[in-house]
Structure formats: C-alpha cells, structure tokens
Design a protein around this motif. Structure first.
Motif, mmCIF file in Angstrom:
data_model
loop_
_atom_site.group_PDB
_atom_site.id
_atom_site.type_symbol
_atom_site.label_atom_id
_atom_site.label_comp_id
_atom_site.label_asym_id
_atom_site.label_seq_id
_atom_site.Cartn_x
_atom_site.Cartn_y
_atom_site.Cartn_z
ATOM 1 N N MET A 1 29.601 46.963 81.708
ATOM 2 C CA MET A 1 29.336 45.529 81.719
ATOM 3 C C MET A 1 30.315 44.794 80.820
ATOM 4 S SD MET A 1 25.358 44.571 81.498
ATOM 5 C CE MET A 1 24.372 45.920 82.107
ATOM 6 N N ALA A 2 30.672 43.671 81.244
ATOM 7 C CA ALA A 2 31.399 42.786 80.343
ATOM 8 C C ALA A 2 30.363 42.082 79.460
ATOM 9 C CB ALA A 2 32.193 41.767 81.147
ATOM 10 N N LEU A 3 30.838 41.410 78.475
ATOM 11 C CA LEU A 3 29.945 40.628 77.632
ATOM 12 C C LEU A 3 30.171 39.145 77.927
ATOM 13 C CD1 LEU A 3 30.228 42.440 74.192
ATOM 14 C CD2 LEU A 3 28.826 43.012 76.148
ATOM 15 N N LEU A 4 29.263 38.325 77.451
ATOM 16 C CA LEU A 4 29.454 36.885 77.610
ATOM 17 C C LEU A 4 29.025 36.176 76.337
ATOM 18 C CD1 LEU A 4 26.560 35.206 78.064
ATOM 19 C CD2 LEU A 4 26.639 36.343 80.264
ATOM 20 N N ILE A 5 29.547 34.987 76.170
ATOM 21 C CA ILE A 5 29.230 34.195 74.980
ATOM 22 C C ILE A 5 28.279 33.080 75.394
ATOM 23 C CG2 ILE A 5 30.198 32.636 73.243
ATOM 24 C CD1 ILE A 5 32.769 34.374 73.345
ATOM 25 N N THR A 6 27.161 32.975 74.682
ATOM 26 C CA THR A 6 26.174 31.957 75.030
ATOM 27 C C THR A 6 26.494 30.637 74.313
ATOM 28 O OG1 THR A 6 24.664 32.342 73.178
ATOM 29 C CG2 THR A 6 24.447 33.791 75.103
ATOM 30 N N ASP A 7 25.744 29.602 74.669
ATOM 31 C CA ASP A 7 26.018 28.286 74.074
ATOM 32 C C ASP A 7 25.552 28.175 72.625
ATOM 33 O OD1 ASP A 7 23.305 28.158 74.404
ATOM 34 O OD2 ASP A 7 23.340 26.574 75.935
ATOM 35 N N GLU A 8 25.104 29.294 72.070
ATOM 36 C CA GLU A 8 24.814 29.299 70.633
ATOM 37 C C GLU A 8 26.088 29.463 69.818
ATOM 38 O OE1 GLU A 8 21.253 31.819 69.565
ATOM 39 O OE2 GLU A 8 21.313 32.101 71.734
ATOM 40 N N PHE A 45 37.666 50.826 70.892
ATOM 41 C CA PHE A 45 36.728 51.001 69.781
ATOM 42 C C PHE A 45 35.390 51.534 70.292
ATOM 43 C CE2 PHE A 45 39.513 47.424 68.669
ATOM 44 C CZ PHE A 45 40.036 47.875 67.458
ATOM 45 N N ASP A 46 34.606 52.080 69.390
ATOM 46 C CA ASP A 46 33.287 52.596 69.750
ATOM 47 C C ASP A 46 32.287 51.475 69.987
ATOM 48 O OD1 ASP A 46 34.141 55.181 69.598
ATOM 49 O OD2 ASP A 46 33.534 55.438 67.509
ATOM 50 N N GLU A 47 32.492 50.358 69.291
ATOM 51 C CA GLU A 47 31.560 49.239 69.395
ATOM 52 C C GLU A 47 32.318 47.988 69.802
ATOM 53 O OE1 GLU A 47 28.326 49.406 68.864
ATOM 54 O OE2 GLU A 47 28.315 51.507 68.220
ATOM 55 N N PRO A 48 31.668 47.099 70.556
ATOM 56 C CA PRO A 48 32.304 45.823 70.885
ATOM 57 C C PRO A 48 32.656 45.049 69.610
ATOM 58 C CG PRO A 48 30.378 46.172 72.254
ATOM 59 C CD PRO A 48 30.362 47.250 71.199
ATOM 60 N N GLN A 49 33.919 44.803 69.440
ATOM 61 C CA GLN A 49 34.379 44.178 68.196
ATOM 62 C C GLN A 49 33.875 42.749 68.040
ATOM 63 O OE1 GLN A 49 36.353 46.107 65.753
ATOM 64 N NE2 GLN A 49 35.075 47.338 67.096
ATOM 65 N N CYS A 50 33.790 42.009 69.132
ATOM 66 C CA CYS A 50 33.333 40.628 69.040
ATOM 67 C C CYS A 50 31.887 40.567 68.554
ATOM 68 C CB CYS A 50 33.481 39.917 70.379
ATOM 69 S SG CYS A 50 32.689 40.776 71.758
ATOM 70 N N VAL A 51 31.070 41.501 69.035
ATOM 71 C CA VAL A 51 29.671 41.546 68.620
ATOM 72 C C VAL A 51 29.578 41.874 67.134
ATOM 73 C CG1 VAL A 51 27.460 42.747 68.938
ATOM 74 C CG2 VAL A 51 28.889 42.206 70.920
ATOM 75 N N GLN A 52 30.463 42.754 66.690
ATOM 76 C CA GLN A 52 30.456 43.160 65.283
ATOM 77 C C GLN A 52 30.713 41.986 64.353
ATOM 78 O OE1 GLN A 52 30.346 46.712 64.075
ATOM 79 N NE2 GLN A 52 29.320 46.760 66.046
ATOM 80 N N VAL A 53 31.595 41.090 64.768
ATOM 81 C CA VAL A 53 32.004 40.032 63.845
ATOM 82 C C VAL A 53 31.265 38.707 64.038
ATOM 83 C CG1 VAL A 53 34.307 41.017 63.560
ATOM 84 C CG2 VAL A 53 33.930 39.279 65.326
ATOM 85 N N CYS A 54 30.619 38.529 65.165
ATOM 86 C CA CYS A 54 29.989 37.232 65.444
ATOM 87 C C CYS A 54 28.852 36.944 64.455
ATOM 88 C CB CYS A 54 29.448 37.205 66.870
ATOM 89 S SG CYS A 54 28.684 35.622 67.279
ATOM 90 N N PRO A 55 28.924 35.830 63.747
ATOM 91 C CA PRO A 55 27.921 35.529 62.733
ATOM 92 C C PRO A 55 26.592 35.037 63.294
ATOM 93 C CG PRO A 55 29.510 33.744 62.842
ATOM 94 C CD PRO A 55 30.003 34.818 63.776
ATOM 95 N N VAL A 56 26.582 34.646 64.559
ATOM 96 C CA VAL A 56 25.327 34.113 65.107
ATOM 97 C C VAL A 56 24.766 34.974 66.247
ATOM 98 C CG1 VAL A 56 25.803 31.737 64.423
ATOM 99 C CG2 VAL A 56 26.587 32.540 66.662
ATOM 100 N N ALA A 57 25.359 36.127 66.456
ATOM 101 C CA ALA A 57 24.857 37.076 67.461
ATOM 102 C C ALA A 57 24.626 36.417 68.820
ATOM 103 C CB ALA A 57 23.572 37.728 66.957
ATOM 104 N N CYS A 58 25.685 35.808 69.330
ATOM 105 C CA CYS A 58 25.533 35.098 70.601
ATOM 106 C C CYS A 58 26.364 35.750 71.715
ATOM 107 C CB CYS A 58 25.919 33.634 70.437
ATOM 108 S SG CYS A 58 27.663 33.377 70.068
ATOM 109 N N ILE A 59 26.573 37.078 71.622
ATOM 110 C CA ILE A 59 27.399 37.744 72.632
ATOM 111 C C ILE A 59 26.618 38.892 73.279
ATOM 112 C CG2 ILE A 59 29.682 38.683 73.134
ATOM 113 C CD1 ILE A 59 30.661 37.622 70.490
ATOM 114 N N PRO A 60 25.788 38.569 74.243
ATOM 115 C CA PRO A 60 25.029 39.617 74.938
ATOM 116 C C PRO A 60 25.824 40.192 76.114
ATOM 117 C CG PRO A 60 24.331 37.486 75.731
ATOM 118 C CD PRO A 60 25.396 37.227 74.683
ATOM 119 N N LEU A 61 25.238 41.170 76.776
ATOM 120 C CA LEU A 61 25.844 41.717 77.975
ATOM 121 C C LEU A 61 25.783 40.688 79.090
ATOM 122 C CD1 LEU A 61 24.235 45.265 77.873
ATOM 123 C CD2 LEU A 61 26.669 44.739 77.565
#
Ligand code: SF4
Ligand code: SF4
Length: 102
Positions: A1-8, A45-61
């Motif tokens: 799956m790709a990830l997506l960024i929500t409006d948060e 990488f083993d983990e999605p890098q964007c998810v690792q760094v996002c401060p508001v956790a707005c990057i779901p599958l």
C-alpha cells in the motif's frame, strides 16, 4: 500500500526531504503523496520514514492502493531503474579559441 496524508497535515515540511522516493510533494493546500512512487519505504528502510517523523501522525495507509510487499518491491525496482536511466552525459564544451594574433 502507498500511504496518504490527511488534512490534519500542518505543512511542517519535515516529511518531504525524508522520502527516499521523492513521493511527497506540496499539494494545493497540504503535502501529498504520489501513490505511484510510495513504496512504504520498502527497498530503503524498515519503517516508513514519513510516518516516523510526522509530528501529528497524519499519514495512514492509502486504502485505494492496496499492495503486498512483493508489489512494493517491484515498484521500488521500477523506480530504481528509472532513476539509473538518467544520463549524466555532460557534453564536453569544445571551445575553440580564435588565434590571438599578438
Ligand atoms: Fe516516501 Fe516512504 Fe513515506 Fe512512502 S512511506 S511517502 S516512500 S517516506
Ligand atoms: Fe504534514 Fe506530517 Fe509531512 Fe509535516 S510531517 S508536512 S504534518 S504530513
């Protein structure tokens, strides 16, 4: 799956440079992810890098792009093949100086 960024997304700019596939870009209002470039970081990488760094956790599958690991690997390899096709041939500047008759 790709990830997506929500409006948060708060447009903090942190995730964009972390993406190894250059899949993240500034959209009309918030950052967006190109699902054709996002491999969930598989291959890098083993983990999605964007998810690792996002401060508001707005990057779901992204439920619209359901891909198993093998498919993500294939996407990764396709992207790599595309990258290596960049021709770095800088034409040699054959500057012929007119004879300076001094
Ligand atoms: Fe880029 Fe990885 Fe985030 Fe996908 S999961 S957008 S490849 S950093
Ligand atoms: Fe938006 Fe999160 Fe990326 Fe910051 S790290 S720009 S909040 S998606």
């Amino acid at each position: 799956m790709a990830l997506l960024i929500t409006d948060e997304c708060i447009n903090c700019d942190v995730c964009e440079p972390e993406c190894p596939n250059e899949a993240i870009y500034m959209g009309v209002e918030i950052y967006e992810i190109d699902p054709h470039k996002c491999t969930e970081c598989v291959g890098h990488f083993d983990e999605p890098q964007c998810v690792q760094v996002c401060p508001v956790a707005c990057i779901p599958l992204n439920p619209a792009f359901i891909e198993d690991r093998e498919t993500l690997w294939q996407k990764y390899r396709r992207l790599q093949a595309g990258t290596s096709q960049t021709t770095a041939s800088v034409p040699e500047a054959a500057i012929s100086h007119p004879d300076s008759a001094v």
